[in-house]
Design an enzyme around this catalytic site. Structure first.
Site, mmCIF file in Angstrom:
data_model
loop_
_atom_site.group_PDB
_atom_site.id
_atom_site.type_symbol
_atom_site.label_atom_id
_atom_site.label_comp_id
_atom_site.label_asym_id
_atom_site.label_seq_id
_atom_site.Cartn_x
_atom_site.Cartn_y
_atom_site.Cartn_z
ATOM 1 N N GLU A 1 63.786 -0.791 60.786
ATOM 2 C CA GLU A 1 64.083 -1.787 61.820
ATOM 3 C C GLU A 1 63.011 -1.789 62.906
ATOM 4 O O GLU A 1 62.203 -0.845 62.994
ATOM 5 C CB GLU A 1 65.455 -1.522 62.446
ATOM 6 C CG GLU A 1 65.566 -0.166 63.134
ATOM 7 C CD GLU A 1 66.538 -0.163 64.309
ATOM 8 O OE1 GLU A 1 66.426 -1.052 65.175
ATOM 9 O OE2 GLU A 1 67.398 0.735 64.363
ATOM 10 N N LYS B 1 74.962 7.534 68.789
ATOM 11 C CA LYS B 1 74.815 8.273 70.038
ATOM 12 C C LYS B 1 76.137 8.409 70.750
ATOM 13 O O LYS B 1 76.977 7.518 70.696
ATOM 14 C CB LYS B 1 73.839 7.540 70.947
ATOM 15 C CG LYS B 1 72.413 7.789 70.541
ATOM 16 C CD LYS B 1 71.451 7.161 71.489
ATOM 17 C CE LYS B 1 70.038 7.569 71.089
ATOM 18 N NZ LYS B 1 69.054 6.571 71.468
HETATM 19 N N1 PSU Z 1 71.044 3.188 68.810
HETATM 20 C C1 PSU Z 1 70.009 3.989 69.054
HETATM 21 N N2 PSU Z 1 68.760 3.441 69.142
HETATM 22 C C2 PSU Z 1 68.547 2.104 68.959
HETATM 23 C C3 PSU Z 1 69.679 1.270 68.671
HETATM 24 C C4 PSU Z 1 70.896 1.863 68.598
HETATM 25 O O1 PSU Z 1 70.185 5.178 69.202
HETATM 26 O O2 PSU Z 1 67.400 1.642 69.065
HETATM 27 C C5 PSU Z 1 69.462 -0.199 68.385
HETATM 28 C C6 PSU Z 1 69.587 -0.453 66.881
HETATM 29 O O3 PSU Z 1 68.686 -1.481 66.507
HETATM 30 C C7 PSU Z 1 71.021 -0.953 66.726
HETATM 31 C C8 PSU Z 1 71.180 -1.720 68.014
HETATM 32 O O4 PSU Z 1 71.241 -1.767 65.601
HETATM 33 O O5 PSU Z 1 70.507 -0.954 69.008
HETATM 34 C C9 PSU Z 1 72.634 -1.923 68.393
HETATM 35 O O6 PSU Z 1 72.710 -2.798 69.469
HETATM 36 P P1 PSU Z 1 74.124 -3.456 69.846
HETATM 37 O O7 PSU Z 1 74.971 -2.319 70.327
HETATM 38 O O8 PSU Z 1 73.796 -4.445 70.932
HETATM 39 O O9 PSU Z 1 74.627 -4.106 68.586
#
Ligand code: PSU
Ligand code: MN
Length: 318
Positions: free
Chosen positions: A29, A163
Site C-alpha cells: 500500500e 494499533k
Molecule cells: N494503521 C497504521 N498505519 C497506517 C494505517 C493504519 O498503523 O498507515 C493506514 C492504512 O493505509 C489503513 C488506513 O488502511 O490507515 C486506515 O485508515 P482509516 O482508519 O481511515 O480507514
C-alpha cells in the site's frame, strides 16, 4: 460485472513479467508512505520493504493512483515523485473510482490496495497495521472500511495486527461478525503493532506460511468470499511493550478530541502524534515490522505458486 479492459490498470514492466511467468507477487500500500510515516523515512522504508520481498524471491507491487490510472508497481523514482506531490488523497473503497476518473493522485489504504490487487490478480499483500474500530465508535461510528474489505475481497493481508490507538476487542468482534479469519502467526496472542501481545487471544493460529497458503486456496475452492488477516508479531528485539506506549496513545487521543479531528484524518493524526511523542523508537519499530511482514508475505505468495504448480500424481499403470 467487472470488465478489466475498461479499467485504467497499469502494471509496471516488472510486475507484468512476473504475472506472465507466474512468479510470486506481493502488493504494497502507499497510505503508509504518504500518511503513515514521516519523510524521509517513508521512502527509505518503501525501498527497504521492496528489497525484502525481492530477497525472498518474489516481486513487489506498490499500488497508487496516478495520472488517472491504478498503478501496480512503481519505479523508485516514480514513487519518490508521487510522494512529493501536493494534496495526495488517502483513498479507500469509497474514493478509489472517483480519484481515477478525476485524475487525482491518491495513495491506497488497505481496503483500496486489496481492491487493486484483486484487479491485477495479486493474492497477497503486506502492510504494517490495518484500520479497525476506533475507540468511541459507539458514538462516532468510526469503523475502517478495511474490515469490510477483508470480508469481501479475496486477498491475504499480512499485518502486525492493529494499533492500540484502536479499540482492539471491538475490532476483533467486528472481524468475527464479518467472517474474516484472524490468524496469529506463530503465537496465540493477537499482536498490537509495536507490541507482540495485545493481551487478547487471536481466534486462530498458524505456524507455517504453507498452511496460510493452503487455507487461502481452500477458501477460494469453497466459494468463500473475502480474504484473511495474518497477524504477524513484530520481531521480539524491536518490540515496544504496551505499557510504554499507552500514555502516548492516551494523550494523542485526547489531543484529537480537543482539535475535533474526525473521519479520514483520525488515523494519520494519531500516527503522527505518537511518532513525535516516542521519538525515534516507535518509528524504528514500525520499519522493522513492515520489513518482517513483507518477508512473510513473500513466503506465502511463493507457497501459493508452489501449490498451484503441484500436479496430481500420474495414475498408477495397471
Ligand atoms: N494503521 C497504521 N498505519 C497506517 C494505517 C493504519 O498503523 O498507515 C493506514 C492504512 O493505509 C489503513 C488506513 O488502511 O490507515 C486506515 O485508515 P482509516 O482508519 O481511515 O480507514
Ligand atoms: Mn475512519
Amino acid at each position: 460485472m467487472m470488465s478489466p479492459d475498461k479499467i485504467p490498470l497499469v502494471l509496471s514492466p516488472e510486475v507484468a513479467a512476473a504475472r506472465a511467468a507466474r512468479r510470486p507477487i506481493v502488493a504494497l500500500e502507499t497510505t503508509v508512505v504518504t500518511h503513515g510515516l514521516p519523510a524521509p523515512e517513508n521512502l527509505d522504508t518503501a525501498r527497504a520493504v521492496e528489497a525484502e520481498i525481492r530477497a525472498e524471491g518474489a516481486v513487489p507491487a506498490t499500488v497508487a493512483v496516478l495520472d488517472g490510472a491504478i498503478r501496480i508497481g512503481l519505479e523508485e523514482e516514480e514513487l519518490a515523485r508521487f510522494a512529493a506531490l501536493p494534496d495526495i488523497r488517502k483513498l479507500s473503497r469509497a474514493d478509489l473510482a472517483v480519484a481515477v476518473a478525476m485524475g487525482w493522485p491518491g495513495s491506497t489504504t488497505v481496503a483500496a490496495t486489496m481492491i487493486c490487487a484483486r484487479l491485477a490478480g495479486i493474492e497477497v499483500f503486506a502492510t504494517g497495521g490495518i484500520g479497525g474500530v476506533h475507540r468511541g465508535a459507539e458514538t462516532s461510528f468510526d469503523i475502517s472500511a478495511d474490515l469490510r474489505e477483508l470480508a469481501q475481497t479475496p486477498v491475504t493481508v499480512v499485518a502486525s495486527g492493529a494499533k492500540a490507538i484502536l479499540d482492539l476487542p471491538k475490532t476483533l468482534e467486528v472481524l468475527e461478525t464479518l467472517g474474516v479469519p484472524v490468524i496469529a502467526f506463530g503465537q496465540d496472542a493477537f499482536p498490537a503493532f509495536w507490541a507482540r501481545d495485545s493481551g487478547l487471544r487471536a481466534p486462530l493460529r498458524l505456524d507455517e506460511s504453507r498452511a496460510v497458503a493452503r487455507v487461502h486456496r481452500l477458501r477460494r475452492e469453497m466459494g468463500l468470499p473475502g480474504g484473511q488477516l495474518v497477524a504477524n508479531p513484530i520481531p521480539a528485539e524491536e518490540e515496544i511493550p504496551l505499557a510504554i506506549l499507552d500514555p502516548h496513545i492516551e494523550s494523542a487521543l485526547a489531543e484529537a478530541a480537543v482539535e475535533g479531528i474526525t473521519a479520514k484524518a483520525v488515523t494519520p493524526f494519531l500516527l503522527s502524534r505518537i511518532v513525535a511523542a516516542t521519538g525515534g523508537a516507535s518509528l524504528r519499530a514500525n520499519i522493522a515490522l513492515l520489513r518482517s511482514n513483507a518477508r512473510l508475505a513473500a513466503r506465502i505468495s511463493s507457497d501459493l505458486v508452489a501449490l498451484d504448480q503441484r500436479r496430481p500424481p500420474a495414475p498408477v499403470p495397471c
